[in-house]
Design a protein around this motif. Structure first.
Motif, mmCIF file in Angstrom:
data_model
loop_
_atom_site.group_PDB
_atom_site.id
_atom_site.type_symbol
_atom_site.label_atom_id
_atom_site.label_comp_id
_atom_site.label_asym_id
_atom_site.label_seq_id
_atom_site.Cartn_x
_atom_site.Cartn_y
_atom_site.Cartn_z
ATOM 1 N N ARG A 277 39.074 84.203 69.973
ATOM 2 C CA ARG A 277 39.249 84.033 68.526
ATOM 3 C C ARG A 277 39.726 82.623 68.188
ATOM 4 N NH1 ARG A 277 40.814 89.730 68.463
ATOM 5 N NH2 ARG A 277 42.890 89.169 69.206
ATOM 6 N N GLU A 278 40.630 82.087 69.010
ATOM 7 C CA GLU A 278 41.134 80.738 68.772
ATOM 8 C C GLU A 278 40.024 79.704 68.918
ATOM 9 O OE1 GLU A 278 43.821 79.667 67.652
ATOM 10 O OE2 GLU A 278 45.282 81.265 67.850
ATOM 11 N N ALA A 281 37.926 79.877 65.873
ATOM 12 C CA ALA A 281 38.620 79.309 64.714
ATOM 13 C C ALA A 281 38.603 77.789 64.762
ATOM 14 C CB ALA A 281 40.057 79.817 64.660
ATOM 15 N N GLU A 284 35.482 76.070 63.331
ATOM 16 C CA GLU A 284 35.129 76.221 61.925
ATOM 17 C C GLU A 284 34.563 74.901 61.403
ATOM 18 O OE1 GLU A 284 39.577 75.227 60.154
ATOM 19 O OE2 GLU A 284 38.954 77.301 60.446
ATOM 20 N N GLN A 290 40.887 69.167 60.634
ATOM 21 C CA GLN A 290 40.721 69.022 62.074
ATOM 22 C C GLN A 290 40.925 67.574 62.523
ATOM 23 O OE1 GLN A 290 38.239 70.932 60.347
ATOM 24 N NE2 GLN A 290 39.491 72.720 60.851
ATOM 25 N N ASP A 318 48.888 74.324 61.640
ATOM 26 C CA ASP A 318 48.159 75.469 62.195
ATOM 27 C C ASP A 318 46.969 75.001 63.023
ATOM 28 O OD1 ASP A 318 48.419 77.498 59.167
ATOM 29 O OD2 ASP A 318 49.831 77.211 60.814
ATOM 30 N N ALA A 319 46.298 73.954 62.528
ATOM 31 C CA ALA A 319 45.118 73.448 63.220
ATOM 32 C C ALA A 319 45.486 72.824 64.556
ATOM 33 C CB ALA A 319 44.383 72.436 62.341
ATOM 34 N N LYS A 322 45.768 75.722 66.954
ATOM 35 C CA LYS A 322 44.436 76.222 67.313
ATOM 36 C C LYS A 322 43.750 75.276 68.294
ATOM 37 C CE LYS A 322 43.189 79.043 63.278
ATOM 38 N NZ LYS A 322 44.480 79.092 62.611
ATOM 39 N N THR A 345 49.791 83.922 71.015
ATOM 40 C CA THR A 345 48.842 83.313 70.089
ATOM 41 C C THR A 345 49.403 83.416 68.686
ATOM 42 O OG1 THR A 345 46.935 83.876 71.469
ATOM 43 C CG2 THR A 345 46.504 83.427 69.144
ATOM 44 N N ASP A 348 48.201 82.744 61.491
ATOM 45 C CA ASP A 348 48.418 81.830 60.373
ATOM 46 C C ASP A 348 48.186 82.556 59.060
ATOM 47 O OD1 ASP A 348 45.689 82.106 60.295
ATOM 48 O OD2 ASP A 348 45.215 80.038 60.800
#
Length: 524
Positions: A277-278, A281, A284, A290, A318-319, A322, A345, A348
């Motif tokens: 999932r990370e 994400a 994206e 980013q 948060d980025a 990730k 993990t 957010d």
């Protein structure tokens, strides 16, 4: 023996007019006693009692709609709110803005630790945390509106050094959330996603001569809990309310990965899913978010520590989290969040404060002790605005009370602080992804101002503490120096004068060796 178990309506009757009520929880429903909150609201709407409450909470509580602190956001129900973070209750923010209540803030860690000091009968909390910020009586004393007239702290000196003494006050009622209670009233947290400040709150109310009300999901037989599973002993507890519908979060009924109960192969499988999932994400649609995260990542291993202890804030940080997960580099750091959690993990958005498959869960007051004593090597935090002295504001924006949460405790104590955000706001249009950063529309709101509206991080204090402080944006990078803010790096494709200097309300020093950021940060 008289039972401590009762309905939520009966427990709500224990709150009297003028009481000081301690609440706990985090955004998204983290350890929130929702059923009890709603019972207090229902009693008030039906009977107009209790009234004139003082409510204190360390972190943000609610869903920005009807839950959490929104249950208390009624004129007459509360007189004073001392909140760590306010954004989860727009209704309470509006009461503060209209001076319908006395609005105050405290750093989240200070709030948790103050409860422990109150419970221990000590003369308040003596701490360096908050010096030079809005919590310092010389800079606002925690007051957020005209209705607030008191200082929550005073400046004192010990051995020639300044400290703040946060003043104690009795807690008449603590509303606490836990997982289960046995027939004797012993309380366990085994299915919770954090510990937060439940124990400190209960201690403060118990030794203030107040009431401790605990909401749990499950009632267990006498002796069902092992001694080490009990986090709040029966001797501290006055009332227990069972809510069979109690959930891990507003949206998640229960997930053992959040409570740290998975072990062995089950945990490994869950961690593999988390990693997938990370990675997704992190892939994206590429944006300036980013780009800033990639630039911030460069600072991670420049702390002098082989495996640094780190903390992430909300927003662009948060980025960064990730990105580390997507690169499968969690083993190179000790990841912490102020809620008391290590590893795992991080979630957010509305689930900030949750971590899947955490490696450890401490009480919040203990976690903030670790931070305050210098245990945090680097923190990635957001900013609302910063000024020519290097001071940062996140606690009051556009006149609206936001509150710091754990920001002050973290920013003031990390050896290295990396503030991450965009250079401007409102209407900004950026074009990137090809190795360049171009500004199509500058934005109506400047975030680099001559003087911040409120000091949530003090640049001058950062210099006194010899912290390394960076301010990273999508267009340029800045650092705190004794001579002021210095611009030392610019993004490729950015015009220094038009896109940076003209969008600031102060003139920074320009580094003699001004560098251009790596174009890889801006390549999708």
């Amino acid at each position: 023996m008289q039972t401590k178990f009762m309905t939520a309506a009966q427990a709500a009757q224990l709150i009297q007019d003028g009481d000081t009520v301690g609440l706990m929880g985090g955004g998204g429903g983290l350890m929130e006693a929702t059923h009890l909150f709603e019972a207090v609201q229902e009693r008030f709407l039906s009977t107009q009692t209790p009234t004139n409450l003082t409510v204190i909470h360390a972190l943000g509580i609610g869903d920005k709609k009807t839950k959490g602190m929104n249950c208390f956001a009624h004129e007459g129900l509360v007189k004073r709110v001392i909140g760590g973070h306010w954004v989860w209750s727009p209704a309470m923010q509006q009461l503060a803005l209209a001076n319908k209540i006395e609005a105050y803030i405290l750093p989240g860690g200070v709030s948790s630790q103050l409860m422990r000091e109150i419970g221990a009968g000590r003369p308040g909390l003596i701490s360096h945390v908050g010096l030079g910020t809005v919590c310092d009586p010389r800079h606002g004393g925690g007051r957020m509106n005209d209705a607030a007239q008191d200082n929550l702290a005073e400046v004192i000196q010990i051995d020639g050094r300044e400290y703040l003494r946060y003043k104690p006050f009795p807690i008449h009622v603590a509303i606490v959330r836990a997982s289960s209670a046995d027939e004797d009233g012993n309380i366990s947290f085994e299915h919770e996603a954090a510990n937060l400040d439940a124990q400190s709150l209960a201690l403060a109310a118990r030794n203030s001569g107040g009431k401790v009300i605990v909401q749990v999901k499950e009632r267990l037989p006498k002796g069902a809990l092992k001694a080490r599973e009990v986090r709040i002993p029966s001797a501290w507890v006055d009332a227990i309310v069972v809510d069979p519908q109690q959930s891990t979060s507003y949206a998640i009924p229960f997930d053992p990965a959040f409570s740290g109960e998975l072990t062995g192969q089950a945990r490994l499988s869950s961690e593999a899913q988390d990693h997938a999932r990370e990675v997704a994400a992190a892939q994206e649609a590429f944006s300036e978010r980013q780009a800033v995260a990639r630039r911030a990542y460069q600072e991670l291993f420049n702390t002098g520590k082989a495996r640094p202890v780190i903390n992430y804030g909300v927003g662009v940080p948060d980025a960064v989290a990730k990105l580390i997960a997507a690169r499968n580099e969690q083993h190179r750091i000790y990841q912490t969040i102020e809620h008391g959690t290590y590893g795992g993990t991080l979630m957010d958005g509305v689930l900030f404060g949750y971590a899947r498959n955490a490696t450890a869960m401490l009480d919040a007051a203990t976690q903030f002790d670790f931070y305050g004593g210098g245990g945090l090597d680097i923190a990635f935090l957001g900013f609302g605005e910063f000024d020519e002295e290097g001071s940062v504001n996140v606690s009051r924006l556009g006149g609206v009370t936001v509150g710091p949460g754990g920001f002050i405790d973290i920013a003031q104590n990390a050896k290295k602080v990396v503030f991450c955000g965009t250079l401007a706001a409102k209407g900004v249009k950026l074009e990137t992804g090809d190795g360049q950063m171009r500004v199509a529309a500058q934005g109506a709101v400047k975030k680099l101002v001559q003087k911040v509206d409120q000091i949530t991080f003090s640049g001058p204090q950062g210099l006194v503490r010899r912290q390394e402080v960076l301010y990273l944006t999508e267009r340029a990078s800045f650092r705190l120096t004794p001579e002021g803010i210095e611009l030392f790096e610019i993004a490729p494709g950015i015009d220094l004068q038009r896109d940076v200097l003209d969008q600031m309300d102060f003139s920074p020093r320009i580094a003699r060796d001004l560098k251009v950021m790596d174009s890889a940060h801006f390549t999708a």
